[in-house]
Structure formats: C-alpha cells, structure tokens
Design a protein around this motif. Sequence first.
Motif, PDB file in Angstrom:
ATOM      1  N   ALA A  29     -50.920  -2.854  29.536  1.00  0.00           N
ATOM      2  CA  ALA A  29     -50.770  -3.623  30.774  1.00  0.00           C
ATOM      3  C   ALA A  29     -49.401  -4.284  30.897  1.00  0.00           C
ATOM      4  N   SER A  30     -48.851  -4.737  29.766  1.00  0.00           N
ATOM      5  CA  SER A  30     -47.625  -5.538  29.827  1.00  0.00           C
ATOM      6  C   SER A  30     -46.374  -4.767  29.435  1.00  0.00           C
ATOM      7  N   GLY A  31     -46.522  -3.606  28.784  1.00  0.00           N
ATOM      8  CA  GLY A  31     -45.365  -2.844  28.363  1.00  0.00           C
ATOM      9  C   GLY A  31     -44.966  -3.150  26.931  1.00  0.00           C
ATOM     10  N   PRO A  32     -44.048  -2.361  26.370  1.00  0.00           N
ATOM     11  CA  PRO A  32     -43.652  -2.524  24.966  1.00  0.00           C
ATOM     12  C   PRO A  32     -42.967  -3.864  24.701  1.00  0.00           C
ATOM     13  N   HIS A  33     -43.165  -4.369  23.520  1.00  0.00           N
ATOM     14  CA  HIS A  33     -42.505  -5.557  22.961  1.00  0.00           C
ATOM     15  C   HIS A  33     -42.962  -6.871  23.559  1.00  0.00           C
ATOM     16  N   VAL A  34     -43.716  -6.853  24.656  1.00  0.00           N
ATOM     17  CA  VAL A  34     -44.096  -8.105  25.307  1.00  0.00           C
ATOM     18  C   VAL A  34     -45.053  -8.907  24.424  1.00  0.00           C
ATOM     19  N   LEU A  35     -46.071  -8.252  23.862  1.00  0.00           N
ATOM     20  CA  LEU A  35     -47.020  -8.976  23.019  1.00  0.00           C
ATOM     21  C   LEU A  35     -46.345  -9.555  21.787  1.00  0.00           C
ATOM     22  N   MET A  36     -45.423  -8.799  21.183  1.00  0.00           N
ATOM     23  CA  MET A  36     -44.720  -9.315  20.007  1.00  0.00           C
ATOM     24  C   MET A  36     -43.880 -10.536  20.375  1.00  0.00           C
ATOM     25  N   GLN A  37     -43.278 -10.505  21.543  1.00  0.00           N
ATOM     26  CA  GLN A  37     -42.504 -11.674  21.985  1.00  0.00           C
ATOM     27  C   GLN A  37     -43.419 -12.875  22.215  1.00  0.00           C
ATOM     28  N   LEU A  71     -40.321 -12.099  12.543  1.00  0.00           N
ATOM     29  CA  LEU A  71     -38.892 -11.987  12.879  1.00  0.00           C
ATOM     30  C   LEU A  71     -38.611 -12.586  14.255  1.00  0.00           C
ATOM     31  N   GLU A  72     -39.522 -12.330  15.192  1.00  0.00           N
ATOM     32  CA  GLU A  72     -39.367 -12.897  16.541  1.00  0.00           C
ATOM     33  C   GLU A  72     -39.380 -14.425  16.475  1.00  0.00           C
ATOM     34  N   ALA A  73     -40.315 -14.978  15.712  1.00  0.00           N
ATOM     35  CA  ALA A  73     -40.391 -16.439  15.566  1.00  0.00           C
ATOM     36  C   ALA A  73     -39.151 -16.988  14.877  1.00  0.00           C
ATOM     37  N   ALA A  74     -38.659 -16.276  13.861  1.00  0.00           N
ATOM     38  CA  ALA A  74     -37.462 -16.728  13.146  1.00  0.00           C
ATOM     39  C   ALA A  74     -36.266 -16.826  14.088  1.00  0.00           C
ATOM     40  N   LEU A  89     -39.559  -7.099   4.146  1.00  0.00           N
ATOM     41  CA  LEU A  89     -39.872  -5.926   3.343  1.00  0.00           C
ATOM     42  C   LEU A  89     -39.593  -4.622   4.079  1.00  0.00           C
ATOM     43  N   GLY A  90     -39.225  -4.700   5.334  1.00  0.00           N
ATOM     44  CA  GLY A  90     -38.970  -3.509   6.124  1.00  0.00           C
ATOM     45  C   GLY A  90     -37.492  -3.158   6.175  1.00  0.00           C
ATOM     46  N   SER A  91     -37.191  -2.190   7.020  1.00  0.00           N
ATOM     47  CA  SER A  91     -35.799  -1.789   7.258  1.00  0.00           C
ATOM     48  C   SER A  91     -35.687  -1.335   8.707  1.00  0.00           C
ATOM     49  N   PRO A  92     -34.490  -1.463   9.303  1.00  0.00           N
ATOM     50  CA  PRO A  92     -34.331  -1.045  10.698  1.00  0.00           C
ATOM     51  C   PRO A  92     -34.652   0.433  10.906  1.00  0.00           C
ATOM     52  N   GLU A  93     -34.400   1.251   9.876  1.00  0.00           N
ATOM     53  CA  GLU A  93     -34.589   2.696  10.020  1.00  0.00           C
ATOM     54  C   GLU A  93     -36.075   3.075  10.113  1.00  0.00           C
ATOM     55  N   SER A  94     -36.941   2.331   9.387  1.00  0.00           N
ATOM     56  CA  SER A  94     -38.356   2.696   9.338  1.00  0.00           C
ATOM     57  C   SER A  94     -39.239   1.822  10.219  1.00  0.00           C
ATOM     58  N   ALA A  95     -38.677   0.783  10.813  1.00  0.00           N
ATOM     59  CA  ALA A  95     -39.479  -0.154  11.604  1.00  0.00           C
ATOM     60  C   ALA A  95     -39.879   0.461  12.943  1.00  0.00           C
ATOM     61  N   SER A  96     -40.989  -0.066  13.523  1.00  0.00           N
ATOM     62  CA  SER A  96     -41.369   0.324  14.876  1.00  0.00           C
ATOM     63  C   SER A  96     -40.320  -0.161  15.862  1.00  0.00           C
ATOM     64  N   ASP A  97     -40.341   0.398  17.054  1.00  0.00           N
ATOM     65  CA  ASP A  97     -39.350  -0.006  18.063  1.00  0.00           C
ATOM     66  C   ASP A  97     -39.431  -1.502  18.334  1.00  0.00           C
ATOM     67  N   ASP A  98     -40.661  -2.028  18.466  1.00  0.00           N
ATOM     68  CA  ASP A  98     -40.814  -3.452  18.760  1.00  0.00           C
ATOM     69  C   ASP A  98     -40.269  -4.307  17.624  1.00  0.00           C
ATOM     70  N   THR A  99     -40.601  -3.938  16.384  1.00  0.00           N
ATOM     71  CA  THR A  99     -40.148  -4.716  15.233  1.00  0.00           C
ATOM     72  C   THR A  99     -38.627  -4.638  15.099  1.00  0.00           C
TER      73      THR A  99
END
Length: 513
Positions: A29-37, A71-74, A89-99
Amino acid sequence: MLQRVHFDQDHPLHHTTATRTLEAVGIAASGPHVLMQRAGVAVARLATAIAPHAERIWVACGAGNNGGDGLEAAALLRNQRRNVSVSWLGSPESASDDTRKSWQKAVDSGVRFLNEPPDDLGEQDLCIDALLGIGLSAIDTARQPSPALLQLLTAIHTTQATVLCVDLPSGLIADSGQLAPGFEQPGGGSTNHQSARHTLSLLTLKPGLFTGAGRDEAGTVWLDDLDLPPGDLLPSTLLAGAPHRPHRPHATHKGTWGDVAIVGGEGLRERGMGMTGAALLAATAALHAGAGRVMLAPLDVDLLQPPADQPELMLRRFDMLELEKLTVVCGCGGGEAVRTVLPEVLRRSQRLVLDADALNAIATDPMLKLLLQARASHPVHVTVMTPHPLEAARLLGTSTAAVQADRIAAAQQLADRFASVVILKGSGSIIAAPRQTPYINPTGNARLATGGTGDVLAGLLGARVASIREDSEMPTHAFAAARAACWQHGLIADGWPPNSALTASALARRLTP
C-alpha cells in the motif's frame, strides 16, 4: 501510534505469520522503504523518551530488515546531534534495497561504525538491539548463531546501559516466548539483566513477549502499529486485562456465593510425608476470596484439627460431602491418598478444580483419564485444571522442555483433550479452554515461586467458580473466573512490600472477594 502496553485492558496478540501478512499489506500500500522509515522514526522517538540524556547511543544492527530499522533510527538520532555509533553485521552489497538506503542515510548523517562493540557503556548510556527481531522465526532456529552475532549479543546482555529492543529481544521466539537454541545465556536460561529494558513491538504485539523467558527479556513493552492497525486480523492469543470486579449486592446470603469443599492433604500416616498444609492453604484462600462456606475434607482426618485462627472453616469427612452441590477443589497436597477419592470426585462433582496430585494421579491412570474426559458429556459439569509445566507434561505424555517450548500450544492441547479450562502456571500463565482464544496473564512475579502459592490459586479459583450463578453459561463463566483468579493472584504479588516475605499463608489472607 506509540503506546506503552498497560495491563488494564485486553490486548490482541498476533503470531509471526499474521504480522508478516500485515507487513506485506503495508508495503504494497505504501511502497518500498516507507515502513522501514516509519519504524526508524518510532525507534528514535522512543529512544529519546526513555533515555533523553543518554551520553552515548550504541545500535547493534543485524544484516536483515530489523538491522535496517536500527540503521534508520541511528541516522535520525545522529541528526539530532546525539553521539551515535553502530555495529552492523551486514554489508551494502548483500543488504536489501530498503536496508541499503537506511545504511546510506546513517553514513551520510555521520554515524560512526564500529568493528567491536563498546565495552564501557554505563547507566547513563543507551543500547539499541536491532539484531534479529522476528527474523529469527523465519530461519532455522536450530542453527547456532555466528561468533560475530554472539559477540554483539553478549555485549547487549552484559551492558549497564538502558536497552531498547526493536520488535523483539534478539534470540526470543515471537510465538512461544522461549530463547532459541544457542541464544540461552550461561546456565541455560535468560539473563539476569541488571539494566533497564524496553521492547518496542512493531505492527503487532507478539505472544512471546509476555510468557516464558519473554517477560524477563522484554522488560517494559511498547507498541507502534506504524499506522497499520490489524483491523480484522484475528489474534492468536489475548493478553488478559484487569477483570471486572463483581458487585456483591446487600440482598444476598452465604448460599449466593457458593460452597467450596477442599479435598486433599495427605497425612504422615500414609507415606511419612505430611501435606495437610496444602489443603489448609487452599481452604484459607477460598475463605478470604469470599466463598459462602468452605468445607475442609482432609484425606487423613486424624491429623488435622480445626485451626484456632479460622473457626469459619468446616471440617468434613469425605463421605459426608454432597459433591453434586459443591465446588470441589481436589488434589492440594493429596499425595497418593487422593487416588482413593478421585473416581467419585470425577463422577459426581459438578464444579471441579483439579490441582497438584490429582493431576499427577490422572496422568498415570487410564481409568481416571477416561473419567475426566467423560465429564464433557454432562452439560452441567465444568472442570478447571491448574497444572505447572511438569504436571502438564505428565498429562500430555511429553517432557517439561516440550511444554515450555510452546506453552500456549500445550495449554490449548490440554484444554481440548480433557474438555476443561486450563491454567498452565508459570511466567505468563496461559489460560485456555475449548473453542476459546487463549489468554496470557500479565501479572505476577518470581516471588510466587515458593511452596503453597499454587494451593492458594486453587482455593481462590474454587471461590470464583462457586460464585457463578446456576443459570449462567457455565463453561464461559468458568473461563472468565480462571482469568480473574490468575490476575488477582499475580497482582497481589506485584504489590507485595519489597522488604516483606511473601509466604503462601500471608498471600491467602490478602485475598478479597
């Protein structure tokens, strides 16, 4: 909307599958990354509220979306000019688009990324656990955590700083309240946390926050639905709120509130292990909880005299009890002697509370099991069972560990198998009944972990069941009586003076109608 979870009203609890469904609906309903934000805003807001003067904020982030929330909160906290550092513990290469987007925001805001967790956080600091959340439920829980994850978990468990867990304390299984294998602390249990702990549950409240190890791990629980209320999504469990306090009209008499008979208390003569005190505790509880009359039928009539300080209790031989007219509480301190009376109790008692040794006897005797199950065919019969985990395991033919691994399922299985209301005692007692959504009781604490408090609960429950009107829907009201008794029993312990010993006899005398 952010809210602290108070225990004055019922709260719906949802399994992981329901939460995932709601999450998917929100993303669509809201689109990518909105819930994480939104999650990041909620975490940052609560972090500021619980630790407004924190000198340092350390965020431990996992590789998945829970880490993305952290990360968003930080990034948001750093933009408020807070001293923020992150272990990721992640990396930019393996993270989801939102992360990955939230990681970039954290980098751009000037957040410091650490290779090792800080070892000098103090009480004036804040630690945010964004390692796993409900992601643990989606992986093989038998898989051992990595050394890097364990290092961060150890730092979180041993810190003196206030801890804020994002969605769930990492390692806790959302649906059961148990720590996943490999996530237990030294000694095989949960940590004896020294710091203040908070958990911000996102989208829904999870059952595991309120039972088993969850109560210690979660601390104070908060909820933010991220502007996605569950709506018609059916809860798997309910968190019990404060029960309605029944009005006792002036124009009533002792018959209005029912007669309770306590059948139990094996004497020394039987096996050299006297347990008459258990029956007396249950009788005391029923008396103080407002039963009209309380009859005490000890299983060794020669070894129990009328207590001088409770002349209201009426002594009876078992063969003189009119079981059909009474609410019978059977098993408290019953030992082996209770086996001799159980067949008659199971056949004749209309209102029956089974506790302790009555349950142990039924677990090992196929004939008694059949008699218990046969009670369901009598429309006026109602049964309430109050097992602790070991007694539940015996009744189900399994282990205590299996019961504790999914307390909600075990309680429901008992309720269905024996057509009874069941109170599975423990941290976050489970109240279950056939064709009912189970409840978790939020009151009570470890001060109840002393001999006799279960007998007090049984006697209190007997008084509550005895007060149900004969023209009522008995099973429904018995289920409500079990919730009310659990709540009151635990609430008294929660309000117990900190420097005063909580004994079962003192607890029984604190009860009120």
